[in-house]
Every structure is written in C-alpha cells, then in structure tokens.
Design a protein around this motif. Structure first.
Motif, PDB file in Angstrom:
ATOM      1  N   LYS A  92      15.546   8.749  -8.107  1.00  0.00           N
ATOM      2  CA  LYS A  92      14.430   9.668  -8.311  1.00  0.00           C
ATOM      3  C   LYS A  92      13.629   9.258  -9.541  1.00  0.00           C
ATOM      4  CE  LYS A  92      13.314  14.597  -8.763  1.00  0.00           C
ATOM      5  NZ  LYS A  92      13.866  15.980  -8.812  1.00  0.00           N
ATOM      6  N   ARG A  93      14.333   8.821 -10.586  1.00  0.00           N
ATOM      7  CA  ARG A  93      13.662   8.367 -11.813  1.00  0.00           C
ATOM      8  C   ARG A  93      12.995   7.013 -11.605  1.00  0.00           C
ATOM      9  NH1 ARG A  93      11.180   6.492 -15.166  1.00  0.00           N
ATOM     10  NH2 ARG A  93      11.426   6.473 -17.443  1.00  0.00           N
ATOM     11  N   TYR A  94      13.647   6.140 -10.842  1.00  0.00           N
ATOM     12  CA  TYR A  94      13.139   4.784 -10.602  1.00  0.00           C
ATOM     13  C   TYR A  94      13.014   4.566  -9.089  1.00  0.00           C
ATOM     14  CZ  TYR A  94      14.909   4.409 -15.366  1.00  0.00           C
ATOM     15  OH  TYR A  94      15.169   4.628 -16.699  1.00  0.00           O
ATOM     16  N   PRO A  95      11.930   5.024  -8.478  1.00  0.00           N
ATOM     17  CA  PRO A  95      11.783   4.966  -7.019  1.00  0.00           C
ATOM     18  C   PRO A  95      11.925   3.550  -6.458  1.00  0.00           C
ATOM     19  CG  PRO A  95      10.085   6.362  -7.982  1.00  0.00           C
ATOM     20  CD  PRO A  95      10.771   5.674  -9.122  1.00  0.00           C
ATOM     21  N   LEU A  96      12.503   3.486  -5.275  1.00  0.00           N
ATOM     22  CA  LEU A  96      12.656   2.203  -4.589  1.00  0.00           C
ATOM     23  C   LEU A  96      11.289   1.632  -4.216  1.00  0.00           C
ATOM     24  CD1 LEU A  96      15.486   3.191  -2.081  1.00  0.00           C
ATOM     25  CD2 LEU A  96      15.762   1.912  -4.199  1.00  0.00           C
ATOM     26  N   SER A  97      11.219   0.329  -4.186  1.00  0.00           N
ATOM     27  CA  SER A  97       9.992  -0.311  -3.722  1.00  0.00           C
ATOM     28  C   SER A  97       9.893  -0.163  -2.201  1.00  0.00           C
ATOM     29  CB  SER A  97      10.001  -1.804  -4.076  1.00  0.00           C
ATOM     30  OG  SER A  97      11.039  -2.480  -3.385  1.00  0.00           O
ATOM     31  N   VAL A  98       8.669  -0.190  -1.686  1.00  0.00           N
ATOM     32  CA  VAL A  98       8.473  -0.110  -0.235  1.00  0.00           C
ATOM     33  C   VAL A  98       9.146  -1.295   0.444  1.00  0.00           C
ATOM     34  CG1 VAL A  98       6.756  -0.118   1.618  1.00  0.00           C
ATOM     35  CG2 VAL A  98       6.318   1.175  -0.480  1.00  0.00           C
ATOM     36  N   GLU A  99       9.116  -2.440  -0.218  1.00  0.00           N
ATOM     37  CA  GLU A  99       9.767  -3.629   0.348  1.00  0.00           C
ATOM     38  C   GLU A  99      11.264  -3.412   0.519  1.00  0.00           C
ATOM     39  OE1 GLU A  99       7.712  -3.599  -2.216  1.00  0.00           O
ATOM     40  OE2 GLU A  99       5.947  -4.655  -1.419  1.00  0.00           O
ATOM     41  N   ARG A 100      11.869  -2.744  -0.471  1.00  0.00           N
ATOM     42  CA  ARG A 100      13.314  -2.486  -0.380  1.00  0.00           C
ATOM     43  C   ARG A 100      13.615  -1.489   0.734  1.00  0.00           C
ATOM     44  NH1 ARG A 100      17.744  -4.316   0.504  1.00  0.00           N
ATOM     45  NH2 ARG A 100      19.216  -2.601   0.791  1.00  0.00           N
ATOM     46  N   ILE A 101      12.779  -0.508   0.901  1.00  0.00           N
ATOM     47  CA  ILE A 101      12.989   0.474   1.970  1.00  0.00           C
ATOM     48  C   ILE A 101      12.909  -0.209   3.335  1.00  0.00           C
ATOM     49  CG2 ILE A 101      12.028   2.533   3.084  1.00  0.00           C
ATOM     50  CD1 ILE A 101      11.165   3.504   0.321  1.00  0.00           C
ATOM     51  N   ARG A 102      11.927  -1.081   3.511  1.00  0.00           N
ATOM     52  CA  ARG A 102      11.807  -1.826   4.774  1.00  0.00           C
ATOM     53  C   ARG A 102      13.030  -2.724   4.994  1.00  0.00           C
ATOM     54  NH1 ARG A 102       6.930  -1.408   7.217  1.00  0.00           N
ATOM     55  NH2 ARG A 102       5.117  -0.747   5.976  1.00  0.00           N
ATOM     56  N   ALA A 103      13.473  -3.380   3.925  1.00  0.00           N
ATOM     57  CA  ALA A 103      14.643  -4.257   4.039  1.00  0.00           C
ATOM     58  C   ALA A 103      15.891  -3.453   4.384  1.00  0.00           C
ATOM     59  CB  ALA A 103      14.845  -5.024   2.739  1.00  0.00           C
ATOM     60  N   SER A 104      16.038  -2.298   3.755  1.00  0.00           N
ATOM     61  CA  SER A 104      17.200  -1.459   4.014  1.00  0.00           C
ATOM     62  C   SER A 104      17.218  -0.976   5.456  1.00  0.00           C
ATOM     63  CB  SER A 104      17.198  -0.256   3.063  1.00  0.00           C
ATOM     64  OG  SER A 104      18.370   0.514   3.219  1.00  0.00           O
ATOM     65  N   GLN A 105      16.046  -0.612   5.977  1.00  0.00           N
ATOM     66  CA  GLN A 105      15.961  -0.184   7.369  1.00  0.00           C
ATOM     67  C   GLN A 105      16.370  -1.318   8.299  1.00  0.00           C
ATOM     68  OE1 GLN A 105      12.055   0.381   9.219  1.00  0.00           O
ATOM     69  NE2 GLN A 105      12.703   2.432   9.868  1.00  0.00           N
ATOM     70  N   ALA A 106      15.921  -2.531   8.000  1.00  0.00           N
ATOM     71  CA  ALA A 106      16.290  -3.693   8.811  1.00  0.00           C
ATOM     72  C   ALA A 106      17.790  -3.976   8.717  1.00  0.00           C
ATOM     73  CB  ALA A 106      15.491  -4.918   8.367  1.00  0.00           C
ATOM     74  N   GLU A 107      18.350  -3.807   7.522  1.00  0.00           N
ATOM     75  CA  GLU A 107      19.790  -4.008   7.342  1.00  0.00           C
ATOM     76  C   GLU A 107      20.598  -2.986   8.127  1.00  0.00           C
ATOM     77  OE1 GLU A 107      18.866  -5.788   2.925  1.00  0.00           O
ATOM     78  OE2 GLU A 107      19.870  -3.839   3.119  1.00  0.00           O
ATOM     79  N   HIS A 108      20.110  -1.765   8.176  1.00  0.00           N
ATOM     80  CA  HIS A 108      20.774  -0.743   8.990  1.00  0.00           C
ATOM     81  C   HIS A 108      20.818  -1.170  10.463  1.00  0.00           C
ATOM     82  CE1 HIS A 108      19.941   2.758   5.957  1.00  0.00           C
ATOM     83  NE2 HIS A 108      20.923   1.965   5.576  1.00  0.00           N
ATOM     84  N   ARG A 109      19.701  -1.708  10.934  1.00  0.00           N
ATOM     85  CA  ARG A 109      19.669  -2.183  12.323  1.00  0.00           C
ATOM     86  C   ARG A 109      20.689  -3.307  12.525  1.00  0.00           C
ATOM     87  NH1 ARG A 109      13.613  -2.151  11.709  1.00  0.00           N
ATOM     88  NH2 ARG A 109      12.879  -0.171  12.577  1.00  0.00           N
ATOM     89  N   GLY A 110      20.776  -4.196  11.535  1.00  0.00           N
ATOM     90  CA  GLY A 110      21.745  -5.280  11.614  1.00  0.00           C
ATOM     91  C   GLY A 110      23.176  -4.765  11.624  1.00  0.00           C
ATOM     92  N   MET A 111      23.438  -3.738  10.834  1.00  0.00           N
ATOM     93  CA  MET A 111      24.774  -3.121  10.825  1.00  0.00           C
ATOM     94  C   MET A 111      25.137  -2.594  12.210  1.00  0.00           C
ATOM     95  SD  MET A 111      24.794  -0.776   7.398  1.00  0.00           S
ATOM     96  CE  MET A 111      24.632  -1.459   5.750  1.00  0.00           C
ATOM     97  N   LEU A 112      24.199  -1.861  12.797  1.00  0.00           N
ATOM     98  CA  LEU A 112      24.470  -1.246  14.098  1.00  0.00           C
ATOM     99  C   LEU A 112      24.700  -2.308  15.171  1.00  0.00           C
ATOM    100  CD1 LEU A 112      21.916   1.730  14.106  1.00  0.00           C
ATOM    101  CD2 LEU A 112      24.349   1.758  13.538  1.00  0.00           C
ATOM    102  N   GLU A 113      23.936  -3.381  15.106  1.00  0.00           N
ATOM    103  CA  GLU A 113      24.105  -4.462  16.077  1.00  0.00           C
ATOM    104  C   GLU A 113      25.479  -5.125  15.921  1.00  0.00           C
ATOM    105  OE1 GLU A 113      21.957  -8.654  17.495  1.00  0.00           O
ATOM    106  OE2 GLU A 113      21.014  -7.372  15.974  1.00  0.00           O
ATOM    107  N   ALA A 114      25.856  -5.414  14.680  1.00  0.00           N
ATOM    108  CA  ALA A 114      27.155  -6.057  14.429  1.00  0.00           C
ATOM    109  C   ALA A 114      28.308  -5.141  14.830  1.00  0.00           C
ATOM    110  CB  ALA A 114      27.266  -6.440  12.961  1.00  0.00           C
ATOM    111  N   LEU A 115      28.189  -3.871  14.488  1.00  0.00           N
ATOM    112  CA  LEU A 115      29.244  -2.918  14.831  1.00  0.00           C
ATOM    113  C   LEU A 115      29.362  -2.732  16.335  1.00  0.00           C
ATOM    114  CD1 LEU A 115      28.634  -0.214  12.069  1.00  0.00           C
ATOM    115  CD2 LEU A 115      30.617  -1.718  12.247  1.00  0.00           C
ATOM    116  N   SER A 116      28.224  -2.677  17.016  1.00  0.00           N
ATOM    117  CA  SER A 116      28.246  -2.498  18.475  1.00  0.00           C
ATOM    118  C   SER A 116      28.914  -3.684  19.168  1.00  0.00           C
ATOM    119  CB  SER A 116      26.813  -2.326  18.996  1.00  0.00           C
ATOM    120  OG  SER A 116      26.229  -1.130  18.497  1.00  0.00           O
ATOM    121  N   LYS A 117      28.789  -4.868  18.567  1.00  0.00           N
ATOM    122  CA  LYS A 117      29.411  -6.072  19.133  1.00  0.00           C
ATOM    123  C   LYS A 117      30.859  -6.241  18.674  1.00  0.00           C
ATOM    124  CE  LYS A 117      25.110  -8.756  19.436  1.00  0.00           C
ATOM    125  NZ  LYS A 117      24.390  -9.957  18.908  1.00  0.00           N
ATOM    126  N   GLY A 118      31.264  -5.441  17.697  1.00  0.00           N
ATOM    127  CA  GLY A 118      32.599  -5.610  17.130  1.00  0.00           C
ATOM    128  C   GLY A 118      32.714  -6.884  16.318  1.00  0.00           C
TER     129      GLY A 118
END
Length: 227
Positions: A167-193
C-alpha cells in the motif's frame, strides 16, 4: 462473548492501523512510542493498543521496552528481502504439495476466473488495490488444496505486513501483468501435474514480487536518513 469479540476486532483494527502508520513513516525508526500515546492518537482504550504492540513485536516492527513502551525498528530493504526469501521457499513447498495432490478442473476454472478479472483500465492506485485483493483471493483459493497446514500458517504470517508495504509502495503495472501471467503458468503446470515447472514458476513468482517491491522502495526513498 460479544464483549471479547469486540475487543479482538478493535485490537486487530488498531494493529493494522499502527502497522500502516509505521510503514508510512508517521512513527519513524528509532522513535519510542507508548501505550498511552497511541491510545490518545487513536482515541481508544489501552487494552487493544497493548494487543497491537504484542502483534507488531511478533512481526519485528517494534521492540518492547519494559514499562517504557516500544521502539520502532528499522524495516530496511534487507529485512524485506529476507522475509520474501523465507516466504518464497514456503510457497514453493505449498505449490509442490498442491501439484502432488492434483488440481481439480473445476478449481482450475475458478482460479482462472479470479485471475482474469483484473481490469487494467483502472487508475494505477485503484488497480494496485484491486490486484492486491485479487491476488490474495487467488492464493487463498489455490492453497485450499494444500494439506500442509503448518506451511500455510507460516506463509500467511507476514501477509499483513507485506500488504501494508504494498500500500505504501504500489506495485508497478508491469509487475501486475507479470504476476497475472505467472498465475496462468502456475495453473497450467498444476493441471498437467508438472512438478518441475511448478517449482520453476513458483520461484519466478516469488522473486519477481520481491524485486518489484524492493525497486519501489528504493525509488520512493525508503529508509533515507533525515526524512
């Protein structure tokens, strides 16, 4: 019971407020604060303030002094980095557990919907707050699959502190986009085991979050002397 519940609620509110005020610099590193001072500042009784002091001692934000209140500790970049390293290692352990247990398709769909709900058209501060809330929802829903309760307890220990920092040091928009992409990667890896890919993306996710916060702290003058 109602009275006790109210005390707990007020204590948590005061803990959150005092934590944020310390992070924001209202009370600075090295400054001594007392129960009576914070009670007056926040217009509350001494009991929830004492509870807040105990909680923030556990987070290493303050050092208690016998009969003399507390000293604000310096939360510098090294401390934040260490917290992220420990939390990141625990997150990898949790993700490995989830991968071994298996990610049900219906849970994967639920998580994907949470992750994809981010609206990048929002103003930056609103986007940061929405992402912080959405990110917590995503991880909470995902971690329900993990059956290592101790690991989950350790992971959430610093959640409130990191939320205050973001809250004091807001995330950059680039980091938010990267984090969203990483979440997608997590779900793909987990779904494949895919255990190895799950480990890789989890480490990348934790390190990316740490690097961005440290960068925001540096660019916004965190811990500069004389401020």
């Amino acid at each position: 019971m109602l009275k006790d519940d109210c005390i707990v609620t007020v204590a948590q509110t005061i803990t959150d407020r005092l934590r944020q005020d310390i992070i924001d610099g209202r009370y600075k590193a090295g400054e001594r604060i007392t129960v009576s001072q914070i009670s007056q500042d926040y217009h509350v009784s001494a009991m929830p303030v004492r509870e807040a002091f105990q909680g923030l001692k556990g987070e290493h934000l303050i050092e208690l002094l016998q009969y003399k209140g507390a000293i604000i500790k310096d939360l510098d970049a090294k401390s934040v980095s260490d917290i992220y390293d420990v939390r990141g290692a625990i997150e990898v352990l949790i993700m490995e557990n989830i991968c071994k247990n298996g990610l049900p398709p219906e849970k994967a769909e639920e998580l994907a919907a949470i992750n994809d709900s981010i609206d990048f058209a929002q103003p930056s501060l609103e986007l940061n707050q929405y992402f912080t809330d959405t990110n917590e929802r995503f991880h909470q829903a995902l971690f329900e699959i993990c059956d290592n309760q101790q690991a989950k307890n350790m992971y959430v220990f610093y959640s409130n502190l990191l939320r205050a920092l973001k809250k004091r040091y807001p995330l950059s928009v680039e980091r938010i986009r990267a984090s969203q992409a990483e979440h997608r990667g997590m779900l793909e890896a987990l779904s494949k085991g895919d255990l190895e890919e799950t480990r890789r993306i989890s480490v990348l996710h934790a390190q990316g979050a740490k690097s961005d916060l440290l960068k925001q702290m540096e660019e916004n003058g965190a811990n500069k002397k004389g401020e």
